[in-house]
Write a protein that holds these residues in place. Structure first.
Motif, PDB file in Angstrom:
ATOM      1  N   LEU A 236       0.822  -1.200   0.000  1.00 29.49           N
ATOM      2  CA  LEU A 236       0.000   0.000   0.000  1.00 29.49           C
ATOM      3  C   LEU A 236       0.865   1.263   0.000  1.00 29.49           C
ATOM      4  O   LEU A 236       0.593   2.218  -0.746  1.00 29.49           O
ATOM      5  CB  LEU A 236      -0.934  -0.005   1.212  1.00 29.49           C
ATOM      6  CG  LEU A 236      -1.944   1.133   1.297  1.00 29.49           C
ATOM      7  CD1 LEU A 236      -2.862   1.148   0.083  1.00 29.49           C
ATOM      8  CD2 LEU A 236      -2.757   1.017   2.589  1.00 29.49           C
ATOM      9  N   ASP A 237       1.921   1.281   0.814  1.00 31.15           N
ATOM     10  CA  ASP A 237       2.796   2.454   0.867  1.00 31.15           C
ATOM     11  C   ASP A 237       3.492   2.689  -0.479  1.00 31.15           C
ATOM     12  O   ASP A 237       3.645   3.839  -0.918  1.00 31.15           O
ATOM     13  CB  ASP A 237       3.844   2.286   1.965  1.00 31.15           C
ATOM     14  CG  ASP A 237       3.245   2.368   3.368  1.00 31.15           C
ATOM     15  OD1 ASP A 237       2.072   2.779   3.490  1.00 31.15           O
ATOM     16  OD2 ASP A 237       3.943   1.995   4.330  1.00 31.15           O
ATOM     17  N   SER A 238       3.908   1.616  -1.136  1.00 30.11           N
ATOM     18  CA  SER A 238       4.577   1.757  -2.428  1.00 30.11           C
ATOM     19  C   SER A 238       3.614   2.280  -3.488  1.00 30.11           C
ATOM     20  O   SER A 238       3.992   3.104  -4.334  1.00 30.11           O
ATOM     21  CB  SER A 238       5.167   0.412  -2.872  1.00 30.11           C
ATOM     22  OG  SER A 238       6.167  -0.017  -1.979  1.00 30.11           O
ATOM     23  N   TYR A 239       2.383   1.823  -3.437  1.00 35.39           N
ATOM     24  CA  TYR A 239       1.381   2.299  -4.392  1.00 35.39           C
ATOM     25  C   TYR A 239       1.148   3.797  -4.209  1.00 35.39           C
ATOM     26  O   TYR A 239       1.121   4.572  -5.178  1.00 35.39           O
ATOM     27  CB  TYR A 239       0.076   1.524  -4.214  1.00 35.39           C
ATOM     28  CG  TYR A 239      -1.030   1.965  -5.155  1.00 35.39           C
ATOM     29  CD1 TYR A 239      -1.091   1.498  -6.455  1.00 35.39           C
ATOM     30  CD2 TYR A 239      -2.001   2.864  -4.725  1.00 35.39           C
ATOM     31  CE1 TYR A 239      -2.096   1.912  -7.319  1.00 35.39           C
ATOM     32  CE2 TYR A 239      -3.004   3.286  -5.581  1.00 35.39           C
ATOM     33  CZ  TYR A 239      -3.054   2.812  -6.877  1.00 35.39           C
ATOM     34  OH  TYR A 239      -4.050   3.227  -7.728  1.00 35.39           O
ATOM     35  N   ARG A 240       0.985   4.213  -2.976  1.00 35.43           N
ATOM     36  CA  ARG A 240       0.763   5.633  -2.698  1.00 35.43           C
ATOM     37  C   ARG A 240       1.982   6.463  -3.094  1.00 35.43           C
ATOM     38  O   ARG A 240       1.850   7.543  -3.683  1.00 35.43           O
ATOM     39  CB  ARG A 240       0.447   5.819  -1.223  1.00 35.43           C
ATOM     40  CG  ARG A 240      -0.987   5.450  -0.854  1.00 35.43           C
ATOM     41  CD  ARG A 240      -1.196   5.482   0.632  1.00 35.43           C
ATOM     42  NE  ARG A 240      -2.586   5.758   0.989  1.00 35.43           N
ATOM     43  CZ  ARG A 240      -3.104   5.532   2.177  1.00 35.43           C
ATOM     44  NH1 ARG A 240      -2.342   5.043   3.140  1.00 35.43           N
ATOM     45  NH2 ARG A 240      -4.369   5.808   2.432  1.00 35.43           N
ATOM     46  N   ALA A 241       3.175   5.982  -2.743  1.00 34.01           N
ATOM     47  CA  ALA A 241       4.395   6.733  -3.049  1.00 34.01           C
ATOM     48  C   ALA A 241       4.594   6.903  -4.552  1.00 34.01           C
ATOM     49  O   ALA A 241       5.189   7.895  -5.004  1.00 34.01           O
ATOM     50  CB  ALA A 241       5.607   6.033  -2.440  1.00 34.01           C
ATOM     51  N   GLY A 244      -0.254   6.353  -7.076  1.00 37.42           N
ATOM     52  CA  GLY A 244      -1.456   5.611  -7.427  1.00 37.42           C
ATOM     53  C   GLY A 244      -2.712   6.353  -7.016  1.00 37.42           C
ATOM     54  O   GLY A 244      -2.816   6.794  -5.863  1.00 37.42           O
ATOM     55  N   PRO A 245      -3.693   6.514  -7.910  1.00 37.80           N
ATOM     56  CA  PRO A 245      -4.869   7.339  -7.611  1.00 37.80           C
ATOM     57  C   PRO A 245      -5.978   6.639  -6.837  1.00 37.80           C
ATOM     58  O   PRO A 245      -6.902   7.309  -6.362  1.00 37.80           O
ATOM     59  CB  PRO A 245      -5.365   7.729  -9.008  1.00 37.80           C
ATOM     60  CG  PRO A 245      -4.977   6.558  -9.867  1.00 37.80           C
ATOM     61  CD  PRO A 245      -3.657   6.087  -9.321  1.00 37.80           C
ATOM     62  N   ALA A 246      -5.930   5.318  -6.700  1.00 40.02           N
ATOM     63  CA  ALA A 246      -7.035   4.608  -6.055  1.00 40.02           C
ATOM     64  C   ALA A 246      -7.145   4.939  -4.577  1.00 40.02           C
ATOM     65  O   ALA A 246      -8.249   5.071  -4.044  1.00 40.02           O
ATOM     66  CB  ALA A 246      -6.872   3.100  -6.243  1.00 40.02           C
ATOM     67  N   VAL A 247      -6.009   5.068  -3.903  1.00 37.60           N
ATOM     68  CA  VAL A 247      -6.002   5.384  -2.470  1.00 37.60           C
ATOM     69  C   VAL A 247      -5.006   6.519  -2.238  1.00 37.60           C
ATOM     70  O   VAL A 247      -3.863   6.284  -1.862  1.00 37.60           O
ATOM     71  CB  VAL A 247      -5.657   4.148  -1.603  1.00 37.60           C
ATOM     72  CG1 VAL A 247      -6.833   3.227  -1.487  1.00 37.60           C
ATOM     73  CG2 VAL A 247      -4.470   3.382  -2.172  1.00 37.60           C
ATOM     74  N   PRO A 248      -5.406   7.755  -2.469  1.00 38.79           N
ATOM     75  CA  PRO A 248      -4.483   8.883  -2.329  1.00 38.79           C
ATOM     76  C   PRO A 248      -3.969   9.023  -0.900  1.00 38.79           C
ATOM     77  O   PRO A 248      -4.600   8.565   0.050  1.00 38.79           O
ATOM     78  CB  PRO A 248      -5.344  10.099  -2.724  1.00 38.79           C
ATOM     79  CG  PRO A 248      -6.508   9.524  -3.465  1.00 38.79           C
ATOM     80  CD  PRO A 248      -6.727   8.165  -2.904  1.00 38.79           C
ATOM     81  N   ASP A 249      -2.847   9.673  -0.765  1.00 35.41           N
ATOM     82  CA  ASP A 249      -2.278   9.947   0.556  1.00 35.41           C
ATOM     83  C   ASP A 249      -3.286  10.715   1.407  1.00 35.41           C
ATOM     84  O   ASP A 249      -3.977  11.620   0.938  1.00 35.41           O
ATOM     85  CB  ASP A 249      -1.002  10.783   0.422  1.00 35.41           C
ATOM     86  CG  ASP A 249       0.213   9.923   0.113  1.00 35.41           C
ATOM     87  OD1 ASP A 249       0.222   8.749   0.522  1.00 35.41           O
ATOM     88  OD2 ASP A 249       1.136  10.420  -0.553  1.00 35.41           O
TER      89      ASP A 249
END
Length: 310
Positions: A236-241, A244-249
């Motif tokens: 999840l952290d790598s996707y956000r970093a 990734g738009p599905a789960v924004p920071d």
């Protein structure tokens, strides 16, 4: 046409493609990588051929192949301009990539998978694409479960399914029709190239839709206790970093992950029950944990930003 005939002729095709790519290709034996009703995959040297499911739409597959070809930093690029025909099946050709080692879970490329998904989700669709097929595959698993009749474990799974919004059951329009999605993301959909980088494979479910669906399988595994919190956090952290738009920071990830994760949990449980019934045995410990998760889900309404199609 028998399955053996398809396999033999597909093997001849992949051998021919391998030798056309490299005339000095070593003439070792071809290997079968998968042989299922929904896809037969064979390899010769550094070339792979896949015979897609019999009901594959040629127009949709051609569009999906074109999308993959335009995303070489995300997908393993297809070989050739489009699908070929063989015994009524559509066949595509691919370079070989090394799959994830299922016997080495500590080396699972969660970060790489997350970065590839973020790249995919940030890329505008360059041409019209079908809707991604994740919900349709979940619905097909539930249909097979219902066909069993009175399987004792089926009741909580079907209750959890009925609580989902129509789009997640492939019974209504997708809330997001602009974001590119893989549609069936799991570690078996990644391969490593000779230089060490990873790419996604399998375009059969690629299309536009809700990007959270691509994060839903690891989310479901985490929620069911099958994926350690550390690995889920890395993903999840790598996707956000990676943007990734599905789960924004700063946002609660479960506001968008809850419904897709529930749908993937139901799909997994339905397949497990069908598989156990075919083997003439009760569900094993892992299978039962997913079924139990469905029972818990059925008692709590879904919580999601995607509970309607508005």
């Amino acid at each position: 046409m028998t399955a053996d005939t398809l396999l033999a002729d597909l093997t001849a095709r992949v051998r021919g493609m391998a030798h056309s790519r490299a005339p000095a290709c070593p003439c070792g034996a071809a290997g079968t990588l998968a042989d299922r009703p929904d896809g037969t995959v064979v390899r010769h040297a550094d070339t792979v051929a896949k015979a897609h499911a019999p009901d594959t739409d040629p127009v949709a597959l051609t569009r999906r192949l074109a999308a993959a070809a335009h995303l070489p930093d995300v997908f393993l690029p297809p070989l050739g301009p489009g699908p070929a025909g063989l015994h009524g099946r559509l066949v595509t050709f691919w370079p070989y990539g090394v799959p994830v080692d299922p016997d080495d879970p500590d080396a699972a490329p969660w970060e790489a998978a997350a970065v590839l998904l973020a790249r995919l989700h940030r890329t505008p669709a360059s041409a019209p694409l079908p809707v991604m097929r994740g919900p349709a595959k979940a619905a097909r698993a539930v249909t097979r479960l219902r066909a069993l009749g009175s399987a004792p474990a089926a009741a909580p799974v079907l209750r959890a399914w009925a609580a989902l919004p129509p789009w997640a059951r492939a019974e209504g329009p997708m809330p997001d029709r602009a974001t590119l999605c893989h549609g069936d993301l799991h570690l078996g959909q990644l391969v490593r190239l000779p230089g060490g980088s990873w790419r996604l494979i399998d375009v059969d479910d690629l299309g536009v839709g809700v990007p959270a669906w691509d994060l839903a399988r690891p989310a479901a595994w985490y929620a069911c206790g099958l994926l350690p919190a550390e690995e889920w956090g890395r993903f999840l952290d790598s996707y956000r970093a990676a943007g990734g738009p599905a789960v924004p920071d700063g946002a609660d990830p479960w506001a968008v992950l809850d419904v897709p994760a529930r749908a993937l949990t139901v799909q997994t449980a339905a397949r497990a029950i069908v598989r156990a019934a075919a083997d003439g045995r009760p569900p094993d410990e892992v299978e039962q944990s997913v079924i139990d998760a469905c029972a818990r889900m059925a008692a709590i309404p879904p919580r999601s930003a995607y509970t309607s199609t508005d």
